[in-house]
Design a protein around this motif. Structure first.
Motif, PDB file in Angstrom:
ATOM      1  N   UNK A 175       0.843  -1.194   0.000  1.00 49.20           N
ATOM      2  CA  UNK A 175       0.000   0.000   0.000  1.00 49.20           C
ATOM      3  C   UNK A 175       0.881   1.248   0.000  1.00 49.20           C
ATOM      4  N   UNK A 176       0.241   2.380  -0.190  1.00 50.69           N
ATOM      5  CA  UNK A 176       0.882   3.685  -0.140  1.00 50.69           C
ATOM      6  C   UNK A 176       0.587   4.207   1.252  1.00 50.69           C
ATOM      7  N   UNK A 177       1.608   4.392   2.104  1.00 49.00           N
ATOM      8  CA  UNK A 177       1.386   4.530   3.537  1.00 49.00           C
ATOM      9  C   UNK A 177       2.370   5.518   4.161  1.00 49.00           C
ATOM     10  N   UNK A 178       1.895   6.253   5.176  1.00 48.19           N
ATOM     11  CA  UNK A 178       2.751   7.132   5.963  1.00 48.19           C
ATOM     12  C   UNK A 178       2.166   7.382   7.338  1.00 48.19           C
ATOM     13  N   UNK A 179       3.025   7.769   8.298  1.00 47.04           N
ATOM     14  CA  UNK A 179       2.597   8.046   9.675  1.00 47.04           C
ATOM     15  C   UNK A 179       3.239   9.339  10.165  1.00 47.04           C
ATOM     16  N   UNK A 180       2.519  10.058  11.037  1.00 49.18           N
ATOM     17  CA  UNK A 180       3.031  11.303  11.599  1.00 49.18           C
ATOM     18  C   UNK A 180       2.250  11.674  12.844  1.00 49.18           C
ATOM     19  N   UNK A 181       2.820  12.621  13.611  1.00 50.73           N
ATOM     20  CA  UNK A 181       2.140  13.254  14.745  1.00 50.73           C
ATOM     21  C   UNK A 181       1.878  14.690  14.312  1.00 50.73           C
ATOM     22  N   UNK A 222      -0.184  17.072  18.555  1.00 51.19           N
ATOM     23  CA  UNK A 222       0.224  15.868  19.280  1.00 51.19           C
ATOM     24  C   UNK A 222      -0.582  14.633  18.940  1.00 51.19           C
ATOM     25  N   UNK A 223      -1.507  14.724  17.997  1.00 52.95           N
ATOM     26  CA  UNK A 223      -2.345  13.581  17.619  1.00 52.95           C
ATOM     27  C   UNK A 223      -1.621  12.780  16.552  1.00 52.95           C
TER      28      UNK A 223
END
Length: 145
Positions: free
Chosen positions: A120-126, A130-131
């Motif tokens: 998949x095309x995926x990314x993560x962040x805050x 802060x969420x």
């Protein structure tokens, strides 16, 4: 099928955060209720909390993102909560990019959005509030879990 609607607690900046989220997702607030709106002689609200958010709701597709400001009498919430993330399943790679870039502005990217080893095309962040968020587009599912 039941829907899952995330609810976030803030330390007095729920309205600011939700205007930011609205700028990315679009739409209109379904509700904004302040603590002064529920004040009564039996349940008085302090002046410094009167204009804080008791409940705010932003429809996003069939789901609703909701939040409130936690009253000072209940203590502060952890602004860098790390036990959960809000996951977004985008309907296209372009939508995934738009949401990732918009919501991560001013925040900290944990994993840049890109093609993942699982396909998949995926990314993560805050985000800057802060969420934690995850954005995903999987062409096999086209935005459906």
């Amino acid at each position: 099928m039941a829907l899952i609607n995330p609810h976030i607690n803030f330390n007095g900046n729920a309205e600011e955060a939700f205007h930011f989220y609205k700028s990315v997702f679009g739409g209109e607030f379904a509700m904004i209720m302040r603590f002064k709106d529920i004040s009564s002689p039996e349940n008085p609200v302090s002046e410094n909390e009167a204009n804080k958010i008791m409940h705010i709701a932003l429809p996003i597709g069939k789901n609703i993102l909701m939040a409130n400001d936690v009253p000072e009498s209940m203590g502060r919430v952890n602004e860098n909560e790390n036990r959960s993330k809000i996951a977004i399943s985008a309907e296209s790679k372009e939508e995934a990019d738009h949401l990732f870039n918009g919501l991560s502005a001013g925040g900290n990217i944990e994993m840049p959005i890109n093609n993942s080893p699982w396909g998949s095309y995926f990314g993560m962040f805050r985000d800057k509030f802060g969420i934690e968020w995850m954005v995903d587009f999987d062409p096999k599912y086209k935005g459906k879990p």
